[in-house]
Motif scaffolding. Structure first.
Motif, PDB file in Angstrom:
ATOM      1  N   VAL A 187       0.866  -1.060   0.076  1.00 31.27           N
ATOM      2  CA  VAL A 187      -0.007  -0.073  -0.138  1.00 31.27           C
ATOM      3  C   VAL A 187       0.759   1.234  -0.100  1.00 31.27           C
ATOM      4  O   VAL A 187       1.916   1.138   0.715  1.00 31.27           O
ATOM      5  N   ASP A 188       0.658   2.155  -0.873  1.00 23.97           N
ATOM      6  CA  ASP A 188       1.441   3.415  -0.837  1.00 23.97           C
ATOM      7  C   ASP A 188       0.944   4.191   0.095  1.00 23.97           C
ATOM      8  O   ASP A 188      -0.015   4.881   0.188  1.00 23.97           O
ATOM      9  N   SER A 189       1.997   4.391   1.372  1.00 27.27           N
ATOM     10  CA  SER A 189       1.788   5.110   2.318  1.00 27.27           C
ATOM     11  C   SER A 189       3.004   5.618   3.059  1.00 27.27           C
ATOM     12  O   SER A 189       4.031   4.745   2.979  1.00 27.27           O
ATOM     13  N   PRO A 190       3.102   6.846   3.364  1.00 25.78           N
ATOM     14  CA  PRO A 190       4.278   7.283   4.087  1.00 25.78           C
ATOM     15  C   PRO A 190       4.733   6.669   5.488  1.00 25.78           C
ATOM     16  O   PRO A 190       5.780   6.571   5.745  1.00 25.78           O
ATOM     17  N   MET A 191       3.722   5.963   5.956  1.00 26.30           N
ATOM     18  CA  MET A 191       3.851   5.157   7.220  1.00 26.30           C
ATOM     19  C   MET A 191       4.549   6.011   8.311  1.00 26.30           C
ATOM     20  O   MET A 191       5.299   5.760   9.063  1.00 26.30           O
ATOM     21  N   THR A 192       3.896   7.192   8.650  1.00 27.37           N
ATOM     22  CA  THR A 192       4.334   8.081   9.591  1.00 27.37           C
ATOM     23  C   THR A 192       3.373   8.177  10.671  1.00 27.37           C
ATOM     24  O   THR A 192       2.143   7.400  10.350  1.00 27.37           O
ATOM     25  N   PRO A 193       3.393   8.600  11.928  1.00 30.96           N
ATOM     26  CA  PRO A 193       2.516   8.404  13.147  1.00 30.96           C
ATOM     27  C   PRO A 193       1.199   9.304  12.453  1.00 30.96           C
ATOM     28  O   PRO A 193      -0.071   8.982  13.081  1.00 30.96           O
ATOM     29  N   ASP A 194       1.282  10.162  11.519  1.00 27.04           N
ATOM     30  CA  ASP A 194       0.183  10.882  10.917  1.00 27.04           C
ATOM     31  C   ASP A 194      -0.511  10.289   9.934  1.00 27.04           C
ATOM     32  O   ASP A 194      -1.742  10.562   9.726  1.00 27.04           O
ATOM     33  N   ALA A 195       0.059   9.438   9.030  1.00 22.22           N
ATOM     34  CA  ALA A 195      -0.666   8.852   8.102  1.00 22.22           C
ATOM     35  C   ALA A 195      -0.123   7.653   7.840  1.00 22.22           C
ATOM     36  O   ALA A 195       1.276   7.244   7.542  1.00 22.22           O
ATOM     37  N   TYR A 196      -0.731   6.370   8.077  1.00 21.81           N
ATOM     38  CA  TYR A 196      -0.177   4.964   8.044  1.00 21.81           C
ATOM     39  C   TYR A 196      -1.366   3.890   7.787  1.00 21.81           C
ATOM     40  O   TYR A 196      -2.486   4.224   7.868  1.00 21.81           O
ATOM     41  N   VAL A 197      -0.962   3.124   7.118  1.00 26.96           N
ATOM     42  CA  VAL A 197      -1.994   1.849   7.081  1.00 26.96           C
ATOM     43  C   VAL A 197      -2.333   1.076   8.241  1.00 26.96           C
ATOM     44  O   VAL A 197      -1.228   0.631   8.854  1.00 26.96           O
ATOM     45  N   ASN A 201     -15.098 -19.916   2.764  1.00 24.60           N
ATOM     46  CA  ASN A 201     -15.145 -18.763   3.693  1.00 24.60           C
ATOM     47  C   ASN A 201     -14.320 -17.653   3.283  1.00 24.60           C
ATOM     48  O   ASN A 201     -13.048 -18.084   2.644  1.00 24.60           O
ATOM     49  N   ALA A 202     -14.657 -16.537   2.685  1.00 22.58           N
ATOM     50  CA  ALA A 202     -14.094 -15.601   2.010  1.00 22.58           C
ATOM     51  C   ALA A 202     -12.683 -14.825   2.660  1.00 22.58           C
ATOM     52  O   ALA A 202     -12.055 -14.654   2.167  1.00 22.58           O
ATOM     53  N   GLY A 203     -12.748 -14.646   3.997  1.00 24.63           N
ATOM     54  CA  GLY A 203     -11.720 -14.274   4.769  1.00 24.63           C
ATOM     55  C   GLY A 203     -10.468 -14.889   4.737  1.00 24.63           C
ATOM     56  O   GLY A 203     -10.457 -16.274   5.303  1.00 24.63           O
ATOM     57  N   VAL A 204      -9.413 -14.698   4.019  1.00 22.81           N
ATOM     58  CA  VAL A 204      -8.181 -15.120   4.032  1.00 22.81           C
ATOM     59  C   VAL A 204      -7.089 -14.845   4.818  1.00 22.81           C
ATOM     60  O   VAL A 204      -6.493 -15.561   5.667  1.00 22.81           O
ATOM     61  N   ALA A 205      -6.972 -13.411   4.956  1.00 26.06           N
ATOM     62  CA  ALA A 205      -5.938 -12.841   6.081  1.00 26.06           C
ATOM     63  C   ALA A 205      -6.443 -11.424   6.309  1.00 26.06           C
ATOM     64  O   ALA A 205      -6.771 -10.696   5.463  1.00 26.06           O
ATOM     65  N   THR A 206      -5.812 -10.966   7.402  1.00 26.67           N
ATOM     66  CA  THR A 206      -5.964  -9.607   7.876  1.00 26.67           C
ATOM     67  C   THR A 206      -4.697  -9.367   8.410  1.00 26.67           C
ATOM     68  O   THR A 206      -4.074  -9.710   9.394  1.00 26.67           O
ATOM     69  N   LEU A 207      -3.744  -8.302   7.737  1.00 23.76           N
ATOM     70  CA  LEU A 207      -2.537  -8.080   8.120  1.00 23.76           C
ATOM     71  C   LEU A 207      -2.590  -6.671   8.807  1.00 23.76           C
ATOM     72  O   LEU A 207      -3.157  -5.876   8.435  1.00 23.76           O
ATOM     73  N   THR A 208      -1.904  -6.484   9.778  1.00 21.73           N
ATOM     74  CA  THR A 208      -2.039  -5.275  10.894  1.00 21.73           C
ATOM     75  C   THR A 208      -0.585  -4.708  10.739  1.00 21.73           C
ATOM     76  O   THR A 208       0.554  -5.459  10.970  1.00 21.73           O
ATOM     77  N   PHE A 209      -0.704  -3.194  10.705  1.00 18.99           N
ATOM     78  CA  PHE A 209       0.740  -2.476  10.283  1.00 18.99           C
ATOM     79  C   PHE A 209       0.513  -1.375  11.528  1.00 18.99           C
ATOM     80  O   PHE A 209      -0.483  -0.906  12.079  1.00 18.99           O
ATOM     81  N   THR A 210       1.864  -0.718  11.836  1.00 12.61           N
ATOM     82  CA  THR A 210       1.776   0.452  12.441  1.00 12.61           C
ATOM     83  C   THR A 210       2.643   1.127  11.741  1.00 12.61           C
ATOM     84  O   THR A 210       3.594   0.785  10.996  1.00 12.61           O
ATOM     85  N   PRO A 211       3.013   2.573  12.482  1.00 14.62           N
ATOM     86  CA  PRO A 211       4.022   3.399  11.781  1.00 14.62           C
ATOM     87  C   PRO A 211       5.661   2.856  11.989  1.00 14.62           C
ATOM     88  O   PRO A 211       6.422   2.988  11.086  1.00 14.62           O
ATOM     89  N   MET A 212       5.640   1.877  13.041  1.00 14.87           N
ATOM     90  CA  MET A 212       6.763   1.221  12.990  1.00 14.87           C
ATOM     91  C   MET A 212       7.232   0.194  12.073  1.00 14.87           C
ATOM     92  O   MET A 212       8.473  -0.422  12.055  1.00 14.87           O
TER      93      MET A 212
END
Length: 150
Positions: free
Chosen positions: A72-82, A94-105
């Motif tokens: 995902v195109d994102s700066p991954m800063t504390p103000d703007a991240y995925v 079952n449609a749900g394959v995966a959910t990936l969690t991200f932080t600015p770190m």
């Protein structure tokens, strides 16, 4: 006490068998829940197209192990991240394959995984940003050998 004749005993036995099999028949009719999962993930918002790069093969010889890369195109800063990326397969039981969690770190919002596809279908990635906005990307994958059942 009244005794049962053979017809009544068979009817009673058949009714008992039918009652015990009803829950299994209800479980077998589970439909794909892709639309419901997407709505729950986005909070009912319509995700916009763009910002996601979804890399899956157009043709997968074996549905048991299909490589998938998402970024995902994102700066991954504390103000703007995925915050999260959800992967859905709209043709799997079952449609749900995966959910990936991200932080600015995390530094980058990208991941590579292997998924299982039951048949030819669409693979959908939905990214939820920290401001609540959502983006989506969809790719069709043709599976020549089924992964979940064949």
């Amino acid at each position: 006490m009244r005794s049962l004749n053979r017809r009544q005993a068979f009817a009673l036995g058949g009714g008992f068998i039918a009652l015990t099999l009803m829950p299994m028949a209800a479980d077998a009719q589970v439909s794909n829940d892709a639309a419901e999962l997407m709505k729950k993930f986005t909070g009912g918002k319509e995700p916009a197209k763009g910002r996601i790069t979804l890399d899956v093969p157009e043709i997968a010889e074996n549905g048991n192990t299909v490589p998938l890369s998402v970024s995902v195109d994102s700066p991954m800063t504390p103000d703007a991240y995925v915050k999260e990326v959800m992967i859905l397969a709209d043709g799997n039981p079952n449609a749900g394959v995966a959910t990936l969690t991200f932080t600015p770190m995390s530094g980058k919002a990208e991941a590579s995984i292997r998924i299982r596809l039951a048949a030819t279908q669409n693979v959908v990635a939905i990214a939820k940003m920290n401001d609540g906005s959502c983006f989506t990307e969809r790719k069709s994958v043709k599976v020549t050998i089924g992964g979940c059942g064949g």
